[in-house]
Scaffold this motif. Structure first.
Motif, PDB file in Angstrom:
ATOM      1  N   ASN A  37       0.850  -1.178   0.000  1.00  0.00           N
ATOM      2  CA  ASN A  37       0.000   0.000   0.000  1.00  0.00           C
ATOM      3  C   ASN A  37       0.898   1.245   0.000  1.00  0.00           C
ATOM      4  O   ASN A  37       1.376   1.672   1.048  1.00  0.00           O
ATOM      5  CB  ASN A  37      -0.925  -0.011   1.217  1.00  0.00           C
ATOM      6  CG  ASN A  37      -1.933   1.111   1.170  1.00  0.00           C
ATOM      7  OD1 ASN A  37      -1.676   2.192   0.654  1.00  0.00           O
ATOM      8  ND2 ASN A  37      -3.106   0.849   1.721  1.00  0.00           N
ATOM      9  N   TYR A  38       1.105   1.814  -1.178  1.00  0.00           N
ATOM     10  CA  TYR A  38       1.992   2.976  -1.296  1.00  0.00           C
ATOM     11  C   TYR A  38       1.345   4.251  -0.790  1.00  0.00           C
ATOM     12  O   TYR A  38       2.055   5.196  -0.440  1.00  0.00           O
ATOM     13  CB  TYR A  38       2.511   3.110  -2.735  1.00  0.00           C
ATOM     14  CG  TYR A  38       3.445   1.979  -3.066  1.00  0.00           C
ATOM     15  CD1 TYR A  38       4.724   1.940  -2.533  1.00  0.00           C
ATOM     16  CD2 TYR A  38       3.030   0.929  -3.859  1.00  0.00           C
ATOM     17  CE1 TYR A  38       5.575   0.878  -2.798  1.00  0.00           C
ATOM     18  CE2 TYR A  38       3.873  -0.137  -4.126  1.00  0.00           C
ATOM     19  CZ  TYR A  38       5.138  -0.152  -3.593  1.00  0.00           C
ATOM     20  OH  TYR A  38       5.965  -1.203  -3.849  1.00  0.00           O
ATOM     21  N   THR A  39       0.022   4.308  -0.726  1.00  0.00           N
ATOM     22  CA  THR A  39      -0.645   5.464  -0.129  1.00  0.00           C
ATOM     23  C   THR A  39      -0.290   5.542   1.354  1.00  0.00           C
ATOM     24  O   THR A  39       0.046   6.615   1.866  1.00  0.00           O
ATOM     25  CB  THR A  39      -2.171   5.374  -0.316  1.00  0.00           C
ATOM     26  OG1 THR A  39      -2.453   5.292  -1.713  1.00  0.00           O
ATOM     27  CG2 THR A  39      -2.877   6.587   0.279  1.00  0.00           C
ATOM     28  N   ASP A  40      -0.334   4.407   2.044  1.00  0.00           N
ATOM     29  CA  ASP A  40       0.068   4.374   3.455  1.00  0.00           C
ATOM     30  C   ASP A  40       1.546   4.720   3.601  1.00  0.00           C
ATOM     31  O   ASP A  40       1.941   5.417   4.544  1.00  0.00           O
ATOM     32  CB  ASP A  40      -0.190   2.992   4.068  1.00  0.00           C
ATOM     33  CG  ASP A  40      -1.667   2.725   4.324  1.00  0.00           C
ATOM     34  OD1 ASP A  40      -2.488   3.665   4.228  1.00  0.00           O
ATOM     35  OD2 ASP A  40      -2.003   1.555   4.615  1.00  0.00           O
ATOM     36  N   TRP A  41       2.376   4.245   2.677  1.00  0.00           N
ATOM     37  CA  TRP A  41       3.812   4.528   2.738  1.00  0.00           C
ATOM     38  C   TRP A  41       4.053   6.033   2.626  1.00  0.00           C
ATOM     39  O   TRP A  41       4.839   6.602   3.388  1.00  0.00           O
ATOM     40  CB  TRP A  41       4.556   3.766   1.633  1.00  0.00           C
ATOM     41  CG  TRP A  41       6.027   4.023   1.673  1.00  0.00           C
ATOM     42  CD1 TRP A  41       6.951   3.376   2.437  1.00  0.00           C
ATOM     43  CD2 TRP A  41       6.740   5.022   0.940  1.00  0.00           C
ATOM     44  NE1 TRP A  41       8.200   3.920   2.228  1.00  0.00           N
ATOM     45  CE2 TRP A  41       8.095   4.921   1.312  1.00  0.00           C
ATOM     46  CE3 TRP A  41       6.374   5.987   0.019  1.00  0.00           C
ATOM     47  CZ2 TRP A  41       9.081   5.756   0.791  1.00  0.00           C
ATOM     48  CZ3 TRP A  41       7.349   6.825  -0.506  1.00  0.00           C
ATOM     49  CH2 TRP A  41       8.696   6.704  -0.115  1.00  0.00           C
ATOM     50  N   ASP A  43       1.919   8.458   3.337  1.00  0.00           N
ATOM     51  CA  ASP A  43       1.415   9.096   4.556  1.00  0.00           C
ATOM     52  C   ASP A  43       2.401   8.949   5.717  1.00  0.00           C
ATOM     53  O   ASP A  43       2.548   9.855   6.538  1.00  0.00           O
ATOM     54  CB  ASP A  43       0.064   8.502   4.959  1.00  0.00           C
ATOM     55  CG  ASP A  43      -1.054   8.905   4.005  1.00  0.00           C
ATOM     56  OD1 ASP A  43      -0.883   9.886   3.242  1.00  0.00           O
ATOM     57  OD2 ASP A  43      -2.102   8.228   4.009  1.00  0.00           O
ATOM     58  N   LYS A  44       3.085   7.830   5.772  1.00  0.00           N
ATOM     59  CA  LYS A  44       4.061   7.576   6.840  1.00  0.00           C
ATOM     60  C   LYS A  44       5.290   8.476   6.720  1.00  0.00           C
ATOM     61  O   LYS A  44       5.881   8.874   7.719  1.00  0.00           O
ATOM     62  CB  LYS A  44       4.485   6.105   6.790  1.00  0.00           C
ATOM     63  CG  LYS A  44       5.555   5.716   7.785  1.00  0.00           C
ATOM     64  CD  LYS A  44       5.935   4.255   7.613  1.00  0.00           C
ATOM     65  CE  LYS A  44       7.130   3.884   8.463  1.00  0.00           C
ATOM     66  NZ  LYS A  44       7.571   2.508   8.198  1.00  0.00           N
ATOM     67  N   HIS A  45       5.698   8.804   5.476  1.00  0.00           N
ATOM     68  CA  HIS A  45       6.969   9.507   5.268  1.00  0.00           C
ATOM     69  C   HIS A  45       6.856  10.978   4.880  1.00  0.00           C
ATOM     70  O   HIS A  45       7.868  11.670   4.897  1.00  0.00           O
ATOM     71  CB  HIS A  45       7.786   8.780   4.198  1.00  0.00           C
ATOM     72  CG  HIS A  45       8.250   7.437   4.636  1.00  0.00           C
ATOM     73  ND1 HIS A  45       9.232   7.256   5.580  1.00  0.00           N
ATOM     74  CD2 HIS A  45       7.842   6.191   4.295  1.00  0.00           C
ATOM     75  CE1 HIS A  45       9.425   5.970   5.789  1.00  0.00           C
ATOM     76  NE2 HIS A  45       8.586   5.300   5.020  1.00  0.00           N
TER      77      HIS A  45
END
Length: 165
Positions: A37-41, A43-45
């Protein structure tokens, strides 16, 4: 004497660290792969800044990195790429302007979520030097690569503090 040098040295280290770009491994330990899930990635960074690097690690022959515009990103369409990288097993991309960036995999995995959209923001304005109580935490983001002369100037000024009486 040592009591005066330690705070100056810590100030020097903190100021020089404030001025270097961040390097992000896309997908972290999962790399550039399907079922991530690159959307979550993102958001994390985030935030991402001009000068930062995105590093894509992938299996050779199984994936690629295609930079596209927003319309192509939304359709997983690699027919008119801005840039295309498929050699080797990694690709490093520097964010060189503000605004959105879109990346997809053209090997069919885009439809399963193997695509990345980020926005590069301008560098934050320089902040005042941190106090000694904040030095241990260190900054999250640094951006020296974007302003090499600024980082040299900061280093010279900070080093001069080491030699003050």
């Amino acid at each position: 004497m040592a009591g005066k040098l330690l705070p100056r040295f810590l100030l020097f280290l903190s100021l020089t660290r404030l001025a270097s770009p961040d390097k992000f491994t896309v997908g972290d330990s999962q790399a550039w792969n399907y079922n991530v899930n690159y959307t979550d990635w993102v958001d994390k960074h985030k935030p991402f800044h001009v000068g930062d690097w995105l590093v894509f690690y992938y299996q050779s022959g199984m994936a690629d990195v295609i930079q596209v515009d927003e319309a192509a990103y939304n359709k997983c369409d690699a027919s008119n790429p801005i840039s295309n990288y498929s050699k080797g097993r990694s690709y490093a991309f520097q964010l060189n302007h503000t605004g959105p960036y879109y990346f997809i995999c053209s090997r069919g995995f885009c439809y399963g979520g193997m695509r990345l959209a980020i926005v590069a923001e301008p560098l934050p304005p320089p902040s005042s030097p941190p106090t000694s109580q904040h030095l241990s935490a260190g900054p999250r983001s640094s951006h020296a690569g974007a302003y090499p002369l600024l980082s040299v100037a900061v280093a010279v000024v900070a080093t001069s503090f080491l030699f003050l009486p």
